[in-house]
Design an enzyme around this catalytic site. Structure first.
Site, short mmCIF file in Angstrom:
data_model
loop_
_atom_site.label_atom_id
_atom_site.label_comp_id
_atom_site.label_asym_id
_atom_site.label_seq_id
_atom_site.Cartn_x
_atom_site.Cartn_y
_atom_site.Cartn_z
N GLU A 93 -31.43 2.60 32.52
CA GLU A 93 -30.96 2.26 33.85
C GLU A 93 -32.08 2.25 34.88
O GLU A 93 -32.10 1.40 35.78
CB GLU A 93 -29.86 3.23 34.28
CG GLU A 93 -28.59 3.15 33.45
CD GLU A 93 -28.60 3.99 32.19
OE1 GLU A 93 -27.59 4.00 31.47
OE2 GLU A 93 -29.65 4.64 31.93
N ARG A 152 -28.43 7.24 37.52
CA ARG A 152 -29.68 7.45 36.79
C ARG A 152 -30.83 6.64 37.39
O ARG A 152 -31.99 6.96 37.15
CB ARG A 152 -29.50 7.06 35.33
CG ARG A 152 -28.54 7.95 34.56
CD ARG A 152 -28.43 7.54 33.12
NE ARG A 152 -28.09 8.70 32.30
CZ ARG A 152 -28.34 8.82 31.02
NH1 ARG A 152 -28.95 7.84 30.38
NH2 ARG A 152 -27.99 9.89 30.35
N LYS A 180 -21.35 1.61 11.42
CA LYS A 180 -20.21 1.79 12.31
C LYS A 180 -18.95 1.24 11.65
O LYS A 180 -18.97 0.17 11.05
CB LYS A 180 -20.45 1.09 13.65
CG LYS A 180 -21.17 1.96 14.66
CD LYS A 180 -20.97 1.46 16.08
CE LYS A 180 -21.50 2.47 17.08
NZ LYS A 180 -21.26 2.05 18.47
#
Length: 620
Positions: free
Chosen positions: A369, A397, A283
């Protein structure tokens, strides 16, 4: 300088370049992404990390005929630039401009909308099997981050995909050792172990070392591919799902990426079943400041690339997220039963300080979740007091778990719902438009709607004091700027207040729209009620106001359909009270990305819009 990039208006142009020029193109593309995001704000670290991978995928595969599904979609800026949207990058995440995520209605190269994680493998498998059924010769590629791989849905899809030997499908695991928050869980440990130099070097040679003393056995192992692969690299996890595992390879090395992808494409053409390519990226690649702090540069606002992110000398108002983070720490000191849970959103939910101070009571479950909700339920069963910090849009979710595992068992879980209402530049996929509607129909659930920062802190305490599940919904960013009290005092459960005495019309405000309601009321001369609770309603206050006014207006930054306004109408009907009621809230449409104040105005939820709607409904 983007002399080469300026000639690329589509992937077809890219595929005309000699391979020797791709390194220059990648460098120009990375520079373009950096300077573009510095001018507009947006996701940076993840996009700098996928430049070479994006170039290689579009170079090898015949897009858009071959389908690319990006997961999560915030890593697609290079993809957008290469697919004819370079000149529109100046409008990124602005009203009427480019979305920060793939959108099917934006480009034929955006084959699937992916603003939430872990959906790509399911979608790509559906596309691959649809192509097979339709007799079409095309490939489907899912590019999924290592953070997104922690979600159950990704493994459900892999489990399904592995039975289709003729599926022309590739899963690319973009392993950058970084989701939004630091990665967690056993899968991440597995990937880290795989990539550690000593382990990988020894694992790669273990087969030869063990069986090399008996060449016939070594040859036999090579013929039994699944066993041989298990001896060469620890890839059995993915191979047992039915995928042919390849990697890991350097995701920034085009000389490795492109030949590998070309070979995999041939395997897909030959009908060798679903393929799995493990690439390792970094990243922030190519921009030292983002490499050093990928979290800070995950989603920055505008900045000078030469200077990097700078701290503002002007003190900003405290955000609701910060209010929650401070309350969480303070309540943890007071009550040892408190435990905090997040599904991979430590920074976004304001839990960094809590993690530092109470590591044994902090639980990041990864992008999972559903598991987060049931995990909280299990803790509540044993006498702990779980606080689940979760964005409103992500709680969707875990809805089944909320109903069956928390509400049905009436467990005292506090749901701290961040990003309730509109969210600005992230747009419809991240807006918390539906939580009041989908929560208030669930028995045992209560919903608090603080009007400002001080009420948010107090209502969090009120929620924590209850012996049943309670959600406290609050928006992104700052509110009216009401400084929170230092203590842990609570507000009365299910009780509102009259904030302005007027006549004729009463506005019943749920949440932060109380303040534009007060502004509009000054011109209208009407009453304003701060309802505070969407469930249970303060029925006594509601009936009192109904009997002393000719009309009511309900106001909420949430879906009108099934929302708090609907609850008011239901309560009036139950009390046999017939009177005109105007419901103001989010319309029955998906709200586009843009500047929050502009979006509220377009929904008629700023002071001027509220005033205009009331005058139109109640003339005179």
């Amino acid at each position: 300088m983007t002399s080469l990039l300026d000639t690329i208006n589509s992937p077809a142009d890219l595929r005309q370049l000699p391979r020797a020029q791709l390194r220059q193109l990648a460098d120009e593309l990375r520079d373009y992404v950096l300077h573009s995001v510095s001018n507009t704000g947006g996701h940076l670290s993840s996009n700098l990390g996928t430049v070479e991978l994006t170039v290689a995928l579009h170079y090898v595969f015949n897009t858009p005929e071959d389908r690319l599904v990006w997961d999560v979609g915030h890593q697609t800026y290079a993809h957008k630039i290469l697919t004819g949207r370079r000149e529109r990058m100046a409008s990124l995440r602005q009203f009427g401009g480019l979305s920060g995520f793939p959108r099917r209605d934006e480009s034929p190269y955006d084959t699937f909308g992916t603003a939430h994680s872990s959906t790509s493998i399911s979608a790509a498998l559906g596309m691959a099997l649809a192509a097979r059924q339709l007799g079409q010769e095309r490939n489907a590629v899912a590019i999924i981050g290592d953070g997104a791989m922690s979600a159950g849905m990704a493994f459900e899809a892999m489990n399904n995909a592995g039975v289709y030997d003729d599926a022309r499908m590739l899963v690319v695991l973009n392993d950058n050792d970084m989701s939004i928050s630091p990665p967690v869980g056993a899968l991440n440990r597995y990937l880290a172990q795989l990539m550690s130099g000593r382990f990988y070097a020894s694992a790669k040679n273990v087969g030869k070392r063990v069986l090399g003393v008996a060449p016939p056995l070594l040859e036999l192992a090579k013929r039994i591919e699944s066993h041989a692969k298990g001896l060469v690299v620890p890839a059995t996890l993915f191979e047992n799902f039915g995928f042919n595992y390849i990697g890991p390879i350097d995701g920034h090395d085009l000389d490795s990426l492109i030949p590998t992808l070309e070979n995999i494409k041939q395997l897909m053409l030959d009908g060798d079943g679903p393929q799995f390519l493990h690439v390792v990226t970094k990243k922030g690649q190519g921009y030292k400041l983002a490499e050093a702090d990928p979290v800070a540069y995950h989603g920055p606002g505008k900045f000078d690339p030469a200077m990097g992110l700078q701290k503002s000398s002007v003190p900003s108002k405290q955000t609701f997220t910060q209010v929650f983070g401070q309350w969480l720490c303070d309540m943890a000191v007071q009550d040892k039963r408190l435990v905090a849970i997040t599904p991979a959103m430590r920074e976004g939910s304001g839990m960094v300080e809590f993690h530092k101070r109470f590591p044994e009571r902090y639980h990041d479950v990864g992008i999972a979740e559903q598991h987060a909700v049931t995990f909280a339920a299990g803790m509540a069963c044993e006498g702990l007091k779980p606080v689940l910090a979760i964005y409103s849009t992500f709680l969707q979710r875990g809805y089944d778990q909320l109903i069956h595992d928390v509400a049905l068992q009436n467990l005292p879980v506090v749901f701290a719902l961040d990003r309730a209402g509109l969210v600005g530049a992230d747009g419809a996929t991240h807006a918390g438009a539906y939580d009041i509607a989908f929560l208030r129909c669930v028995p045992n659930m209560s919903i608090a709607c603080p009007a400002d920062e001080n009420e948010c802190r107090k209502l969090l305490t009120s929620a924590f004091e209850q012996d049943h599940p309670v959600a406290v919904r609050y928006p992104r960013g700052a509110g009216a700027g009401v400084a929170p009290d230092a203590g842990l005092t609570s507000l009365p459960f299910a009780k509102g207040e009259i904030r302005r005495e007027g006549a004729g019309i009463a506005i019943l405000a749920f949440g932060t729209l109380l303040y534009p309601a007060l502004e509009a009321a000054e011109k209208l001369g009407c009453t304003v009620v701060n309802m505070r609770w969407a469930k249970p309603l303060d029925i006594e206050l509601l009936l009192q106001v109904a009997k002393t006014h000719q009309g009511l207006v309900t106001l909420e930054e949430g879906s009108v359909m099934g929302g708090a306004g609907s609850a008011v109408s239901e309560a009036l009907q139950a009390a046999a009270i017939s009177m005109p009621v105007l419901h103001l809230g989010l319309k029955d449409e998906f709200t586009e990305h843009g500047e929050p104040a502009k979006l509220l105005a377009l929904q008629g939820l700023d002071a001027a819009g509220i005033e205009a709607s009331i005058r139109a409904r109640f003339p005179g």
